[in-house]
Design an enzyme around this catalytic site. Structure first.
Site, mmCIF file in Angstrom:
data_model
loop_
_atom_site.group_PDB
_atom_site.id
_atom_site.type_symbol
_atom_site.label_atom_id
_atom_site.label_comp_id
_atom_site.label_asym_id
_atom_site.label_seq_id
_atom_site.Cartn_x
_atom_site.Cartn_y
_atom_site.Cartn_z
ATOM 1 N N GLU A 73 -7.166 -2.345 7.775
ATOM 2 C CA GLU A 73 -5.983 -2.212 8.623
ATOM 3 C C GLU A 73 -5.983 -3.244 9.741
ATOM 4 O O GLU A 73 -7.034 -3.609 10.260
ATOM 5 C CB GLU A 73 -5.932 -0.821 9.267
ATOM 6 C CG GLU A 73 -5.603 0.298 8.314
ATOM 7 C CD GLU A 73 -5.440 1.629 9.039
ATOM 8 O OE1 GLU A 73 -5.230 2.642 8.358
ATOM 9 O OE2 GLU A 73 -5.526 1.646 10.294
ATOM 10 N N CYS B 101 -6.290 5.417 13.775
ATOM 11 C CA CYS B 101 -7.074 4.402 13.083
ATOM 12 C C CYS B 101 -7.571 4.918 11.735
ATOM 13 O O CYS B 101 -8.220 5.953 11.654
ATOM 14 C CB CYS B 101 -8.255 3.992 13.953
ATOM 15 S SG CYS B 101 -9.270 2.715 13.217
#
Length: 407
Positions: free
Chosen positions: A102, A393
């Site tokens: 990511e 996250c």
């Protein structure tokens, strides 16, 4: 809990051109039988133009481009792109070996007249709820739908950017297994190489068509378990991409001896320590690795970091309702940090599906802030960006892995 060291964490063995300095590129170009000035051209096309293949470098001779067309520069591909109503863009990037990481682009817009233009033209304020979520691969279009009209705009037509921050990952997954973190729930695969870190910044920069101003190593992974690559990436981002070291923040949960080792590189970055608890028992509950690293020892190493670098330390503290957000927790935290050259970032929890922690009320958040200020602790509240875009996250990556057909 046993924490692996850098030498035990594998990284890709090849060394793509992305991540290499001008001197290294010069040596490589000359090995190819080309004049040295080609290295400056290559450097510019990699770091300033964000080129993804040799065939796109139009200043190179066609014959040479043809010969090198299969030489990888080290760029990832955008696997998935999610846009939130506040303009935050979350990327899933596919690496050369197929692993997914990511990266997040977080724009801050100027208070410009462009908002007023949109407001007056469509008879109302620019409501973030009218900005549609875009969860399609690699598109730059954002749709704005006021109640009485519709306008589709591209990034270049959005209000002027004041700054653009990139949240980068340092590992594929994370070995720290923090109880509140989606990335930690997904396990650990490997370290990222230098080019895979730098690529995240170039990807966001290209997508927004705007120069990146700030970088935070707060994505997937524990940066200080990949210190060599992280330091090399910081130097590359500073010297080759042109981002000031003081505009870079490196976050760590705290690994014994690693903060001191990081300080010895004498970088001018900001160190952010993920504390998240005001006492040892609570920290061990939230962060398994804390069993081997008492708060007192962690804070001693942070003080040494300040002494070596002359840079203050920021402490990150996630507020979890009913767990670590009581007035006595704020008082304990203030006692630990008294006389410390530091700043506290309070982060109201961003919920994930795997655990049932909750975000505190605004009243509880402000009470915590007030207690710290009463004890003369510098403090601010950092609210998560792009909440509706799987903002926690690791959450977007976990969703994509669990439901690949939807990504």
């Amino acid at each position: 809990m046993t924490i692996a060291t850098d030498s035990k964490l594998p990284i890709p063995t090849s060394k793509p051109l992305l991540g290499q300095s001008l001197a290294e590129l010069t040596a490589w170009v000359q090995q190819q039988g080309q004049p040295a000035y080609r290295a400056k051209q290559l450097h510019e096309w990699i770091y300033q133009k964000g080129v993804r293949s040799f065939t796109d470098i139009s200043v190179f001779p066609k014959q040479w481009r043809s010969e090198l067309q299969n030489v990888p520069l080290g760029r990832s591909t955008i696997h998935y792109r999610s846009v939130a109503s506040d303009g935050t863009v979350k990327f899933l990037l596919s690496l050369a070996d197929g692993h997914i990481i990511e990266a997040v682009g977080m724009p801050t817009y100027k208070k410009s007249s462009q908002f007023s233009v949109l407001s007056s033209e469509f008879g109302g304020q620019l409501n973030p709820q009218n900005l549609k979520l875009d969860k399609t691969p690699a598109t730059r279009t954002t749709s704005y739908e006021p109640s009485n009209s519709q306008l589709t705009t591209h990034n270049s037509q959005l209000p002027s950017l004041d700054r653009l921050t990139v949240c980068v990952s340092s590992q594929v997954g994370c070995p720290m297994a923090c109880d509140f973190c989606a990335t930690g729930k997904g396990g650990f695969t490997r370290n990222l190489a230098v080019h895979e870190i730098v690529d995240q910044v170039l990807t966001v920069q290209s997508d927004f068509q705007h120069r990146v101003s700030n970088i935070v190593f707060m994505g997937m992974g524990e940066p200080l378990l990949n210190t060599d690559a992280v330091v090399a990436a910081i130097r590359c981002l500073n010297q080759d991409v042109g981002i000031g070291q003081r505009m870079i923040t490196v976050s760590t949960v705290g690994i014994p001896g690693r903060i001191r080792r990081f300080a010895e590189h004498h970088l001018q970055v900001t160190l952010a320590v993920s504390l998240h608890a005001s006492n040892q028992a609570l920290r061990e509950r939230l962060i398994p690795s804390a069993h081997s690293y008492p708060i007192a020892a962690l804070l001693d190493e942070c003080r040494e970091y300040v002494r070596i670098t002359g840079r203050r330390v920021t402490f990150e503290y996630i507020l979890l309702a009913g767990l670590n957000d009581e007035p006595e927790h704020a008082q304990e935290l203030a006692k630990h940090l008294r006389g410390f050259q530091t700043h506290v970032n309070l982060i109201p929890y961003n919920p994930i599906q795997e655990v049932d922690y909750q975000r505190p009320s605004e009243q509880r958040i402000q009470a915590f802030v007030a207690t710290l200020k009463k004890h003369h602790i510098a403090v601010s509240v950092r609210y998560s960006r792009g909440l509706e875009a799987d903002a926690a996250c690791g959450q977007l990556r976990a969703s994509a892995i669990a439901f690949p057909s939807q990504a």
